[in-house]
Design a protein around this motif. Structure first.
Motif, PDB file in Angstrom:
ATOM      1  N   PHE A  29       0.875  -1.177   0.000  1.00 11.24           N
ATOM      2  CA  PHE A  29       0.000   0.000   0.000  1.00 11.24           C
ATOM      3  C   PHE A  29       0.906   1.218   0.000  1.00 11.24           C
ATOM      4  O   PHE A  29       1.454   1.572   1.041  1.00 11.24           O
ATOM      5  CB  PHE A  29      -0.882   0.042   1.243  1.00 11.24           C
ATOM      6  N   LEU A  87       4.040   1.080   2.064  1.00 12.78           N
ATOM      7  CA  LEU A  87       3.971   0.064   3.123  1.00 12.78           C
ATOM      8  C   LEU A  87       3.914  -1.337   2.526  1.00 12.78           C
ATOM      9  O   LEU A  87       3.047  -1.639   1.707  1.00 12.78           O
ATOM     10  CB  LEU A  87       2.714   0.303   3.969  1.00 12.78           C
ATOM     11  N   ALA A 134       2.698  -4.542   3.029  1.00 12.20           N
ATOM     12  CA  ALA A 134       1.768  -5.211   3.945  1.00 12.20           C
ATOM     13  C   ALA A 134       1.983  -6.721   3.944  1.00 12.20           C
ATOM     14  O   ALA A 134       1.871  -7.367   4.988  1.00 12.20           O
ATOM     15  CB  ALA A 134       0.327  -4.875   3.564  1.00 12.20           C
ATOM     16  N   GLY A 164      -1.677  -5.455  12.755  1.00 15.54           N
ATOM     17  CA  GLY A 164      -0.957  -4.847  11.654  1.00 15.54           C
ATOM     18  C   GLY A 164       0.002  -5.796  10.974  1.00 15.54           C
ATOM     19  O   GLY A 164       0.801  -5.380  10.131  1.00 15.54           O
ATOM     20  N   ALA A 165      -0.054  -7.095  11.331  1.00 12.54           N
ATOM     21  CA  ALA A 165       0.871  -8.067  10.746  1.00 12.54           C
ATOM     22  C   ALA A 165       0.550  -8.330   9.279  1.00 12.54           C
ATOM     23  O   ALA A 165       1.416  -8.743   8.513  1.00 12.54           O
ATOM     24  CB  ALA A 165       0.799  -9.373  11.532  1.00 12.54           C
ATOM     25  N   LYS A 197      -2.685  -9.954   8.465  1.00 11.38           N
ATOM     26  CA  LYS A 197      -3.602 -11.097   8.417  1.00 11.38           C
ATOM     27  C   LYS A 197      -4.841 -10.771   7.567  1.00 11.38           C
ATOM     28  O   LYS A 197      -5.205 -11.540   6.668  1.00 11.38           O
ATOM     29  CB  LYS A 197      -4.040 -11.470   9.841  1.00 11.38           C
ATOM     30  N   THR A 198      -5.453  -9.638   7.869  1.00  9.02           N
ATOM     31  CA  THR A 198      -6.632  -9.249   7.081  1.00  9.02           C
ATOM     32  C   THR A 198      -6.238  -9.018   5.624  1.00  9.02           C
ATOM     33  O   THR A 198      -6.978  -9.377   4.705  1.00  9.02           O
ATOM     34  CB  THR A 198      -7.247  -7.973   7.685  1.00  9.02           C
ATOM     35  N   THR A 199      -5.073  -8.427   5.429  1.00  9.57           N
ATOM     36  CA  THR A 199      -4.620  -8.189   4.062  1.00  9.57           C
ATOM     37  C   THR A 199      -4.434  -9.509   3.310  1.00  9.57           C
ATOM     38  O   THR A 199      -4.765  -9.605   2.120  1.00  9.57           O
ATOM     39  CB  THR A 199      -3.301  -7.389   4.073  1.00  9.57           C
ATOM     40  N   GLN A 232     -13.712  -8.619   9.733  1.00  8.74           N
ATOM     41  CA  GLN A 232     -13.333  -8.264  11.089  1.00  8.74           C
ATOM     42  C   GLN A 232     -14.419  -7.424  11.764  1.00  8.74           C
ATOM     43  O   GLN A 232     -14.746  -7.648  12.918  1.00  8.74           O
ATOM     44  CB  GLN A 232     -12.012  -7.502  11.058  1.00  8.74           C
TER      45      GLN A 232
HETATM   46  N1  LIG Z   1      -6.431  -0.580   2.216  1.00 10.43           N
HETATM   47  C1  LIG Z   1      -5.316  -0.260   2.869  1.00 10.43           C
HETATM   48  N2  LIG Z   1      -4.625   0.840   2.526  1.00 10.43           N
HETATM   49  C2  LIG Z   1      -3.482   1.180   3.164  1.00 10.43           C
HETATM   50  N3  LIG Z   1      -2.931   0.459   4.152  1.00 10.43           N
HETATM   51  C3  LIG Z   1      -3.563  -0.648   4.547  1.00 10.43           C
HETATM   52  C4  LIG Z   1      -4.796  -1.070   3.939  1.00 10.43           C
HETATM   53  N4  LIG Z   1      -5.192  -2.220   4.529  1.00 10.43           N
HETATM   54  C5  LIG Z   1      -4.270  -2.495   5.466  1.00 10.43           C
HETATM   55  N5  LIG Z   1      -3.289  -1.578   5.484  1.00 10.43           N
HETATM   56  C6  LIG Z   1      -2.104  -1.590   6.338  1.00 10.43           C
HETATM   57  O1  LIG Z   1      -1.475  -2.836   6.152  1.00 10.43           O
HETATM   58  C7  LIG Z   1      -0.981  -3.305   7.383  1.00 10.43           C
HETATM   59  C8  LIG Z   1      -1.554  -4.664   7.670  1.00 10.43           C
HETATM   60  O2  LIG Z   1      -2.912  -4.487   8.003  1.00 10.43           O
HETATM   61  P1  LIG Z   1      -3.874  -5.716   8.329  1.00 10.43           P
HETATM   62  O3  LIG Z   1      -3.769  -6.710   7.245  1.00 10.43           O
HETATM   63  O4  LIG Z   1      -5.234  -5.146   8.558  1.00 10.43           O
HETATM   64  O5  LIG Z   1      -3.295  -6.289   9.684  1.00 10.43           O
HETATM   65  P2  LIG Z   1      -3.915  -7.322  10.696  1.00 10.43           P
HETATM   66  O6  LIG Z   1      -5.211  -7.809  10.141  1.00 10.43           O
HETATM   67  O7  LIG Z   1      -2.903  -8.392  10.799  1.00 10.43           O
HETATM   68  O8  LIG Z   1      -4.088  -6.598  11.981  1.00 10.43           O
HETATM   69  C9  LIG Z   1      -1.349  -2.286   8.435  1.00 10.43           C
HETATM   70  O9  LIG Z   1      -0.216  -1.471   8.648  1.00 10.43           O
HETATM   71  C10 LIG Z   1      -2.463  -1.512   7.798  1.00 10.43           C
HETATM   72  O10 LIG Z   1      -2.473  -0.188   8.264  1.00 10.43           O
END
Ligand SMILES: Nc1ncnc2c1ncn2[C@@H]1O[C@H](COP(=O)(O)OP(=O)(O)O)[C@@H](O)[C@H]1O
Ligand SMILES: [Mg+2]
Lengths: 285, 349, 255
Positions: free
Chosen positions: C14, C17, C19, C40-41, C43-45, C86
């Motif tokens: 992103f 970043l 991710a 912020g690891a 996982k959702t991404t 989530q």
């Molecule tokens: N759509 C997005 N745009 C910019 N940054 C994102 C987006 N989605 C997630 N991030 C960033 O990617 C990183 C991983 O996020 P995420 O996958 O939500 O972590 P987790 O689910 O493990 O807590 C975080 O730093 C988050 O801020």
């Protein structure tokens, strides 16, 4: 051909000037203010009343017209924008459509839908550029537009209001958390946009058919200009307006069928959005 | 042995139950469709031709408004070209009828196709960009229809089209009384077809797209396709209404479809609110009905649309439908006291 | 190698970043895999990448032998990948029943125009859908919640509704994003039970959870993600003793 290009460019100044007001609102609220034209139109009508019918001095009449438009901007913010904060953007835009329709109905009923007399704020013989007679008010419109651009840049990047405004535009919740009074910023923005609308309308009134619809008719062109500029850039919007005006000059010269310009405009808007869905110019803050 | 008869009787019982169940909605549907149809038809003999004419216009207005309702209140999109999408099909049908000596009744269905096609043009951008930008496209399309197509004599004639007398399959429909049932059928048919579609996977997919496109995608909904479908559906119903306009009005000119009419349609669906088509019918009656029947009080008629829109949006965002659900809930409570075991139904749909 | 889901060297960025950074993992059919890692690891991404909600910068994803990483999200759902969100994948303003019926979009059993063109088929298929909604709600003990509006439910109940809806679609692979967060102990047990049933009837699970007990109980394999990289893949007990895993958690706690 050169004449129609140049003539178009001066038309484009009008579109660009109106587009600037649209962008000012869009940057902060992320909506299109469909009432922009009508807010300006009422101001221009008040100006014409005072100056032509009540013989008020020009400066006072212009000031009153601008003030009325700024006030209408504030009222719109208070009546429609504020209660709809947090709603989907399209809902808020429908609200501004309601305001635009309301103001139009008022003007048509109060002043009739017929065109009325308009006198340019500065008169004179004008002068010729490349065979085109340019009237002083056209030059004044260009100068005012450039002045507004400069002033906006100054306010936006040099004043504390501008800082709060940019913060709100980026993320209104975060801005509120660090102590920005988002409500006031929003109201200030609508006042500025309203004032710009009023000033534009006063300048434009003598350059087109001056009826209750004169600003509504320019709305789509101004919107297209703002779109060409990426919706968030005031300079982009102004440049977009001039481009559109020149294109219109050429199209109107080559193809005189009624509605040719509107048809081309629809095709252009669709083409721009299909080819460059994110807009032509990147956002600037 | 007893075991096998048991299963056979059980399966018979379950088949019977199945049969009854699949029949129950049909009887209900027959009633839902039949009752309003009969009521609307009964109006005809007891009113003057002038009043009946206005009622017919109102019914066609409602058909087009239902199309916009699906787009705005179900799909969460916005169109500022709806008047053009009614007007262009109407004018094309009128022109064809007058040029080729064809019955406007036989030509009416062409209106749907034209409206659908117009919706498809807008939908082409809806597949690429999001709501706000498509709104600009609809504004541009509406203006282009108004200023370009509406000014072309090859399309709209010179304003005085002489329509051929309506006939279908050898029958002549000479009077307004004879044509009225056709309009009623168009109205009832489109309202109930739409209701049925909204109460199926189509309607629920649109709700999901409006609520959260990301969730919709994860549920297997093709978001751009459904958004596009909403525009095409709105166009088709607008075209249907427009297609029948020449038949009913006998004379149609571009002046019947001013740009402000698009706003009136929008005001109607905003006042209707999310959910049921009933709200649209109520709002159409309120806003357009007022204009048609009480135009003597032009002050209120002029301000009614914009004021109703602003007040509804900012003070009663649920619109007439929310109001209806509240009353419906109260009624269901009262009825439920007398008929235990029946839960109040979902008012949506 | 007969993995149901195969994530190969996936990277997602992103802006500046990173991710996800060269993430690879396999999920075997019938497995319950855990995915853990600090906030912020990524996982959702990773779920978004598998589901088609974010574009990959590089890498590939194979599902059931099909290369899916260029398919649009709705097509991946059509192949049998379901996921929870989530912060709830439900329409807040609608009833539980409407939500679950909407979720059965792909399982509706009729075409978009069938309600008009084939009314008999439509009525029968809708009846079947309603029955499976009823069954799904009964399975989580919410048989009397059909007409409740989601916004009026507690978060835990709404989560059970979401999972019930997902299971009613019988996905081949179900991605659950922090399903235990906000659930009380009873609800958590209930969730475990329905998930076990789902796996018994052929669903494969990948679960993100912060609740270590839940993961230890349910999963035989865990993958640990930190700062977009896979730190560890293996048994849950092994993860507890892996020094890199411990460090990444401690490190994030200290930050
Ligand atoms: N759509 C997005 N745009 C910019 N940054 C994102 C987006 N989605 C997630 N991030 C960033 O990617 C990183 C991983 O996020 P995420 O996958 O939500 O972590 P987790 O689910 O493990 O807590 C975080 O730093 C988050 O801020
Ligand atoms: Mg997460």
């Amino acid at each position: 051909m050169e004449i129609s290009l140049l003539n178009g460019a001066f038309l484009g100044v009008i579109y660009g000037l109106i587009a600037i007001g649209l962008v000012v609102v869009y940057r902060v609220t992320r909506i299109i203010n469909f009432a922009h034209g009508e807010i300006g139109m009422i101001g221009a009508f008040v100006f014409a009343d005072l100056w032509l019918d009540h013989d008020l001095p020009l400066v006072l009449a212009v000031g009153a017209g601008i003030a009325v438009s700024a006030l209408l901007g504030v009222i719109t913010e208070f009546v429609v924008i504020r209660p709809l904060r947090g709603q989907p953007r399209l809902t808020v835009m429908v609200g501004t459509l309601g305001v635009s329709s309301l103001l139009l109905v008022y003007a048509v009923r109060r002043y009739s839908p017929r065109p009325r007399f308009a006198r340019p704020v500065i008169e004179g013989n004008g002068f010729e550029i490349a065979g085109l007679l340019v009237r002083p008010v056209q030059i004044l419109t260009l100068v005012v537009a450039l002045a507004i651009l400069a002033l906006l840049a100054l306010v936006m990047f040099k004043s504390s209001f501008g800082l709060r405004l940019r913060a709100t535009a980026l993320d209104s919740e975060a801005a509120a958390e660090v102590g920005v009074r988002v409500g006031r910023v929003s109201m200030g923005t609508w006042a500025i946009a309203g004032a710009i609308a009023g000033l534009s309308a006063i300048l434009v009134s003598s350059q087109v058919v001056f009826s209750a619809f004169f600003m509504s008719r320019l709305m789509l062109r101004a919107l297209a200009a703002a779109l060409l500029g990426g919706l968030t850039s005031v300079t982009g919007a102004f440049a977009g307006g001039i481009f559109l005006g020149m294109a219109e000059g050429v199209i109107g010269f080559q193809w005189i069928a009624p509605g040719a310009v509107e048809a081309s405009l629809a095709v252009l808007v669709m083409a721009v959005l299909i080819v460059r869905p994110k807009g032509l110019v990147a956002a600037e803050y | 042995m007893p075991n096998s008869t048991d299963t056979r009787s059980a399966s018979f019982a379950s088949r019977l139950r199945e049969k009854l169940r699949s029949h129950r909605p049909t009887t209900k549907t027959t009633l839902q469709i039949g009752l309003p149809t009969v009521l609307l038809l009964l109006i005809a003999p007891i009113t003057s031709d002038v009043t009946l004419f206005k009622i017919g216009l109102l019914l066609l207005f409602a058909v087009a408004a239902v199309g916009l309702h699906v787009l705005v209140n179900w799909a969460g999109e916005l169109s500022l070209a709806h008047a053009g999408m009614v007007g262009l099909p109407a004018l094309v049908v009128a022109k064809l009828s007058s040029d080729h000596n064809l019955s406007p009744l036989e030509l009416a269905p062409i209106g749907i196709l034209i409206g659908f096609a117009l919706g498809a043009v807008v939908a082409a951008t809806a597949r690429r960009v999001s709501g706000l930008y498509v709104t600009i496209v609809t504004l541009a399309a509406g203006l282009a229809i108004d200023r370009f197509f509406f000014t072309k004599p090859w399309l709209v004639g010179t304003g005085n089209l002489k329509l051929t007398a309506p006939r279908l399959a050898g029958l002549e429909f000479g009077s307004i009384q004879a044509i009225y049932p056709i309009i009623v059928v168009v109205f009832i048919g489109s309202v109930f077809a739409t209701r049925r579609l909204l109460d199926s996977k189509l309607g629920r997919a649109l709700l999901t797209v409006r609520s959260d496109p990301t969730i919709a995608q994860a549920q297997g909904i093709n978001v751009p396709a459904y958004r596009a479908a909403a525009y095409m559906f709105a166009g088709a119903l607008a075209g249907l209404a427009g297609g029948f306009m020449p038949l009913w009005a006998q004379r149609v000119t571009p002046d019947s479809f001013p740009l402000e009419l698009s706003f009136t349609y929008l005001a109607v669906v905003v006042v209707a609110g999310r959910g049921s088509i009933n709200g649209v019918l109520g709002a159409a009656l309120l806003i357009e009905g007022f204009r048609q029947f009480l135009s003597g009080t032009s002050f209120i008629a002029a301000y009614l649309g914009p004021v109703a829109l602003i007040v509804t949006l900012t003070r009663f965002p649920g619109g007439l439908n929310q109001f209806g659900r509240m009353i419906g809930g109260q009624l269901a409570g009262v009825v439920g006291r007398f008929r235990p075991g029946r839960s109040p139904g979902d008012a949506e749909g | 190698m007969n993995a149901l889901l195969q994530v190969d060297n996936v990277s997602v960025r992103f802006g500046g970043l990173q991710a996800l950074d060269d993430v690879s993992l396999d999920i075997a059919p019938g497995e319950i895999a855990g995915l853990i890692g600090p906030n912020g690891a990524g996982k959702t991404t990773l779920f978004n990448a598998i589901g088609g909600l974010v574009p990959l910068r590089s890498g590939g994803i194979t599902f059931d032998g099909v290369d899916i990483h260029r398919l649009p999200a709705h097509r991946r759902a059509g192949l049998g990948i379901g996921r929870s969100f989530q912060n709830l994948g439900l329409m807040q303003e609608q009833t539980v029943e409407t939500n679950l019926l909407a979720g059965l979009h792909l399982n509706a059993g009729y075409g978009v125009l069938s309600p008009l063109a084939q009314p008999a088929r439509f009525v029968a298929a809708e009846g079947a859908s309603r029955e499976s909604v009823t069954a799904a709600l009964d399975a989580v003990g919410l048989g009397d919640h059909h007409q409740r509006v989601v916004a009026d439910l507690s978060f835990g109940v709404a989560r059970l509704v979401e999972v019930a809806g997902l299971l009613s679609r019988h996905p081949q692979l179900l991605l659950l994003d922090e399903p235990t967060t906000g659930l009380d102990a009873v609800e958590s047990e209930q969730l475990k039970a329905v998930l076990r049933d789902a796996v018994a009837s052929g669903t494969t699970l990948l679960v993100v959870a912060h609740d270590v007990g839940f993961i230890m109980d349910l999963c035989r394999v865990v993958h640990v993600l930190a700062e977009g990289r896979v730190l560890y893949s293996g048994s849950p007990t092994g993860a507890q003793n892996d020094h890199r895993v411990i460090e990444s958690y401690l490190g994030s706690a200290r930050r």
